[in-house]
Design an enzyme around this catalytic site. Structure first.
Site, short mmCIF file in Angstrom:
data_model
loop_
_atom_site.label_atom_id
_atom_site.label_comp_id
_atom_site.label_asym_id
_atom_site.label_seq_id
_atom_site.Cartn_x
_atom_site.Cartn_y
_atom_site.Cartn_z
CG HIS A 170 -1.90 1.13 1.49
ND1 HIS A 170 -1.57 2.25 1.76
CD2 HIS A 170 -3.11 0.95 0.98
CE1 HIS A 170 -2.65 2.93 2.00
NE2 HIS A 170 -3.81 2.32 1.30
CG ASP A 202 0.72 -2.14 6.26
OD1 ASP A 202 -0.39 -2.39 7.18
OD2 ASP A 202 0.51 -1.44 5.20
CD GLN A 217 -6.47 -4.53 4.19
OE1 GLN A 217 -7.33 -5.47 4.86
NE2 GLN A 217 -6.74 -3.35 3.93
CE LYS A 232 -7.12 -0.77 6.19
NZ LYS A 232 -7.99 0.04 5.11
CB CYS A 257 -3.72 3.09 -1.88
SG CYS A 257 -5.03 4.51 -1.42
N1 C6P Z 1 -6.37 0.22 2.83
C1 C6P Z 1 -8.00 -0.31 1.18
O1 C6P Z 1 -7.20 -1.26 0.74
P1 C6P Z 1 -5.14 3.76 7.36
O2 C6P Z 1 -5.81 4.58 6.22
O3 C6P Z 1 -4.01 4.49 7.79
O4 C6P Z 1 -5.98 3.34 8.19
O5 C6P Z 1 -4.46 2.51 6.63
C2 C6P Z 1 -3.74 2.53 5.50
C3 C6P Z 1 -3.32 1.13 4.87
C4 C6P Z 1 -2.00 0.81 4.99
N2 C6P Z 1 -1.61 -0.51 4.61
C5 C6P Z 1 -2.46 -1.33 3.90
C6 C6P Z 1 -2.28 -2.87 3.78
C7 C6P Z 1 -3.89 -0.90 3.71
O6 C6P Z 1 -4.90 -1.80 3.26
C8 C6P Z 1 -4.19 0.32 4.29
C9 C6P Z 1 -5.69 0.77 3.93
C10 C6P Z 1 -7.86 0.64 2.30
O7 C6P Z 1 -9.27 -0.30 0.88
C11 C6P Z 1 -7.72 2.09 2.12
S1 C6P Z 1 -6.77 2.28 0.56
#
Ligand code: C6P
Length: 414
Positions: free
Chosen positions: A131, A208, A211, A234, A372
């Site tokens: 991401h 990270d 997910q 999430k 993203c």
């Molecule tokens: N993905 C999607 O896939 P935030 O916005 O900080 O809570 O999370 C950002 C983020 C970072 N790493 C991974 C692997 C992610 O999947 C995400 C957020 C969302 O739909 C929004 S792009």
């Protein structure tokens, strides 16, 4: 964990769904089928009520007031830290920084851990499937320090080429990064193995976990990484909540990122001293109600248990994958043997966004776009995909409704 469409085990999904008020609404006159869980999950009533009760009964600022409300608010906020620390098996609650989400957590590591250590010629290693939150902060600190960002490759099935990743862990790499689970492909990366190899080479590893934590038990000590970033929204919690777990030695060595109230020991114009971690990294008033909600989210996960959650989600993933594979001209992106329930796909000759719009008219919420993850789209040479991402409150009937809607859309667009 294999992806198969086996007979469902007993999992009382209808009872679980009754805990999520939003799941019973309709959209465009159709029952909502929410398959955008990797973007943000829905919230059980217990989370909504915990936030509500905080504002109705205990609202006050934390760590400042000696009055009863202040003490209760502080207990709620710090209680969430305890729960999160247990949830990911952190060795100490003091190693858990509460943040607004993964993005803030990774930026904290970028500016407070990486930037002071980086010099021209150094490198940060990430991967093609990340991401943007696990790419752009590294580019920003690399640009300031003269370091570079390297990206380990993946194969067509959407698996990290681990040998290549390890080969790229050369002496100039000062920090290695990898996502635990890809938000686009669902691929589960072998974090333990990567961490072991990073340790051998004396390179810190950031994972990270955005997910991963909604789907599987995470034990940061067993994983053996140095930093683990998570997002609360999430995993059934409110938006604007998240955390960074980091090894104590790193937190002690890292300078603060934000300055302000609550992160100091003593402020003088001749020099300021800072609080110990975690408070050193938590300047200003935090999202107190949000973390009270996140604590309730963890309680909810624990009331069901990841064994049951994982088994059900894997059945749904297997079933949805099988149904999608029956559709002519449909291409799935991400076919790693170990996946969390995320399916990205495209239909020959149809634009992802047109399809998502037409699906929405039938009550089906999926995400379309680059998610993203531009470098991943570049790897597959597509501008966008459609993505159905599942949660344990989804049902086989919802997958059937999704497939029926998809076939209708296909007919309309072909
Ligand atoms: N993905 C999607 O896939 P935030 O916005 O900080 O809570 O999370 C950002 C983020 C970072 N790493 C991974 C692997 C992610 O999947 C995400 C957020 C969302 O739909 C929004 S792009």
């Amino acid at each position: 964990m294999n992806v198969t469409a086996s007979t469902p085990t007993v999992f009382d999904v209808q009872r679980i769904r009754a805990d999520f008020p939003l799941l019973s609404r309709s959209v465009h006159g159709k029952p909502l089928v929410y398959l955008d869980n990797a973007n943000t999950s829905q919230k059980p009533a217990s989370v909504i009520e915990a936030v509500n009760a905080h504002y109705r009964e205990r609202n006050a600022n934390v760590a400042r007031a000696v009055h009863q409300l202040g003490e209760e608010a502080t207990a709620g906020y710090e209680g969430a830290r305890d729960k999160l620390a247990r949830f990911i098996n952190a060795p100490s609650r003091n190693e858990l920084i509460l943040t607004s989400g993964t993005t803030q957590s990774i930026n904290l590591v970028a500016y407070s851990y990486a930037l002071p250590r980086l010099k021209a010629g150094d490198a940060i290693l990430t991967t093609v499937m990340e991401h943007h939150a696990n790419i752009v902060p590294w580019q920003l600190v690399a640009a300031r320090s003269g370091a570079t960002v390297k990206a380990a490759p993946i194969n067509e099935r959407g698996e990290l080429i681990v040998d290549k990743y390890l080969e790229m862990l050369t002496p100039e790499v000062k920090l290695a990064c990898v996502t635990h689970v890809s938000n686009v492909l669902g691929t589960v990366n072998p974090v333990r193995e990567i961490a072991r190899e990073c340790r051998k080479r004396g390179i810190a590893l950031l994972v990270d976990g955005s997910q991963a934590v909604p789907h599987r038990p995470v034990d940061v000590q067993a994983l053996g990484c140095d930093f683990y970033a998570i997002t609360g929204h999430k995993m059934l919690g409110p938006t604007g909540t998240g955390a960074l777990w980091a090894k104590r030695e790193h937190l002690e060595a890292m300078p603060p990122f934000f300055g302000g109230g609550e992160m100091i020991r003593e402020v003088r114009f001749s020099g300021t001293t800072f609080a110990a971690p975690p408070h050193k990294f938590e300047a200003g008033t935090p999202n107190i109600a949000g973390f009270v909600g996140l604590a309730a989210a963890i309680d909810y996960y624990e009331s069901i248990g990841f064994e049951a959650i994982h088994a059900w989600e894997q059945q749904l993933l297997g079933y949805a994958t099988e149904r999608l594979r029956e559709i002519p001209g449909l291409r799935i992106f991400g076919e790693a043997p170990e996946k969390e329930p995320v399916i990205s796909f495209l239909l020959d000759g149809a634009q992802a966004t047109d399809m998502a719009t037409l699906l929405d008219l039938q009550g089906i919420a999926v995400r379309s776009g680059h998610h993203c993850a531009h470098p991943l789209m570049q790897f597959y040479d597509v501008p966008a995909t459609l993505r159905a991402s599942l949660a344990f409150y989804n049902t086989r009937e919802e997958i059937d409704a999704f497939i029926v809607a998809l076939l209708k859309v296909r007919k309309l667009l072909m």
